[in-house]
Scaffold this active site. Structure first.
Site, PDB file in Angstrom:
ATOM      1  N   TYR A  68       0.948  -1.521   0.607  1.00 58.29           N
ATOM      2  CA  TYR A  68      -0.138  -0.109  -0.074  1.00 58.29           C
ATOM      3  C   TYR A  68       0.751   1.124  -0.093  1.00 58.29           C
ATOM      4  O   TYR A  68       0.612   2.340   0.060  1.00 58.29           O
ATOM      5  CB  TYR A  68      -0.683  -0.165   1.167  1.00 58.29           C
ATOM      6  CG  TYR A  68      -2.522  -0.885   1.153  1.00 58.29           C
ATOM      7  CD1 TYR A  68      -3.312  -0.756  -0.165  1.00 58.29           C
ATOM      8  CD2 TYR A  68      -2.001  -2.652   2.115  1.00 58.29           C
ATOM      9  CE1 TYR A  68      -3.874  -2.230  -0.483  1.00 58.29           C
ATOM     10  CE2 TYR A  68      -2.433  -2.963   1.754  1.00 58.29           C
ATOM     11  CZ  TYR A  68      -3.757  -3.198   0.884  1.00 58.29           C
ATOM     12  OH  TYR A  68      -4.787  -4.279   1.210  1.00 58.29           O
ATOM     13  N   ASN A  83     -13.449   3.280  -1.599  1.00 51.97           N
ATOM     14  CA  ASN A  83     -11.989   2.606  -1.760  1.00 51.97           C
ATOM     15  C   ASN A  83     -13.177   1.880  -0.334  1.00 51.97           C
ATOM     16  O   ASN A  83     -12.424   1.979   0.949  1.00 51.97           O
ATOM     17  CB  ASN A  83     -11.109   2.803  -1.188  1.00 51.97           C
ATOM     18  CG  ASN A  83     -10.030   1.619  -1.008  1.00 51.97           C
ATOM     19  OD1 ASN A  83     -10.646   0.557  -0.756  1.00 51.97           O
ATOM     20  ND2 ASN A  83      -8.509   2.006  -0.086  1.00 51.97           N
ATOM     21  N   ALA A  90     -11.755  -4.271   2.762  1.00 47.64           N
ATOM     22  CA  ALA A  90     -11.925  -5.951   2.120  1.00 47.64           C
ATOM     23  C   ALA A  90     -13.535  -6.102   2.132  1.00 47.64           C
ATOM     24  O   ALA A  90     -13.859  -6.827   2.190  1.00 47.64           O
ATOM     25  CB  ALA A  90     -11.882  -5.924   3.568  1.00 47.64           C
ATOM     26  N   GLU A 105     -15.376   2.996  -7.207  1.00 51.23           N
ATOM     27  CA  GLU A 105     -14.711   1.942  -7.002  1.00 51.23           C
ATOM     28  C   GLU A 105     -13.176   1.940  -7.073  1.00 51.23           C
ATOM     29  O   GLU A 105     -13.088   2.300  -8.019  1.00 51.23           O
ATOM     30  CB  GLU A 105     -15.540   0.954  -7.283  1.00 51.23           C
ATOM     31  CG  GLU A 105     -13.988  -1.128  -6.841  1.00 51.23           C
ATOM     32  CD  GLU A 105     -14.684  -1.845  -6.329  1.00 51.23           C
ATOM     33  OE1 GLU A 105     -15.626  -2.376  -7.824  1.00 51.23           O
ATOM     34  OE2 GLU A 105     -13.801  -3.174  -6.118  1.00 51.23           O
TER      35      GLU A 105
HETATM   36  C1  DQA Z   1      -7.764  -2.464  -0.501  1.00 50.55           C
HETATM   37  C2  DQA Z   1      -7.474  -4.038  -1.581  1.00 50.55           C
HETATM   38  C3  DQA Z   1      -8.032  -4.894  -0.691  1.00 50.55           C
HETATM   39  O1  DQA Z   1      -8.995  -5.773  -1.128  1.00 50.55           O
HETATM   40  C4  DQA Z   1      -8.285  -4.312   0.825  1.00 50.55           C
HETATM   41  O2  DQA Z   1      -8.696  -5.480   1.773  1.00 50.55           O
HETATM   42  C5  DQA Z   1      -8.077  -3.627   1.685  1.00 50.55           C
HETATM   43  C6  DQA Z   1      -7.527  -2.258   0.876  1.00 50.55           C
HETATM   44  C7  DQA Z   1      -7.072  -1.448  -1.538  1.00 50.55           C
HETATM   45  O3  DQA Z   1      -6.994   0.284  -1.532  1.00 50.55           O
HETATM   46  O4  DQA Z   1      -5.896  -1.590  -2.626  1.00 50.55           O
HETATM   47  O5  DQA Z   1      -8.533  -2.697   2.822  1.00 50.55           O
HETATM   48  O6  DQA Z   1      -9.281  -1.832  -0.793  1.00 50.55           O
END
Ligand code: DQA
Length: 149
Positions: free
Chosen positions: A23, A79, A82, A103
């Protein structure tokens, strides 16, 4: 001035410390500053929220739908973290509130574990973005403004 809501789901408050290889090192406060800059450049104002609770996200989407119907909101960059992969309630909230949602995922969820490949948000979203890192938020804001022209 019309506004855009940037809505973040569970664990995104941990950005900066959470799996930086996936991230990056920007914090949620850094993301908010980046979104404010993108909104400034586009001539819209920013509302920015994060919640770890599904029901709070549902309620934020309902409010966004009312704001959009009133002509005060262009839509939501969402966002869902999960909950993307688990939440029928968020799918139904987007459809029920008739709110425009982009999204957004920081990581490329399709290059990760199989359980991240399915999204309950995508069928209810206007557009989907993944894999641009936190800069994706700025790109999604510009895209939402473009779509609304
Ligand atoms: C997410 C990807 C999801 O799978 C994960 O659970 C997240 C972050 C991303 O920003 O890449 O919490 O949404």
């Amino acid at each position: 001035m019309t506004k855009i809501l940037v809505l973040n789901g569970p664990n995104l408050n941990l950005l900066g410390q959470r799996e930086p290889a996936v991230y990056g090192s920007a914090t949620l406060a850094d993301v908010e500053a980046l979104c404010a800059k993108a909104c400034d450049a586009a001539g819209v104002s920013l509302a920015f929220k994060q919640s770890n609770h599904e029901g709070e996200l549902v309620e934020a989407l309902h409010q966004a739908g009312r704001d959009q119907a009133a002509g005060e909101l262009l839509g939501v960059v969402f966002n869902a973290g999960a909950y993307t992969h688990t939440s029928v309630a968020l799918h139904d909230a987007i459809k029920g509130a008739a709110v425009t949602v982009i999204e957004l995922h920081i990581s490329n969820v399709h290059a990760r574990e199989a359980f991240r490949h399915h999204s309950y948000i995508s069928p209810a979203a206007k557009a989907v973005m993944a894999g641009f890192g936190v800069q994706g938020y700025a790109l999604a804001i510009a895209g939402l403004v473009q779509l609304s022209k």
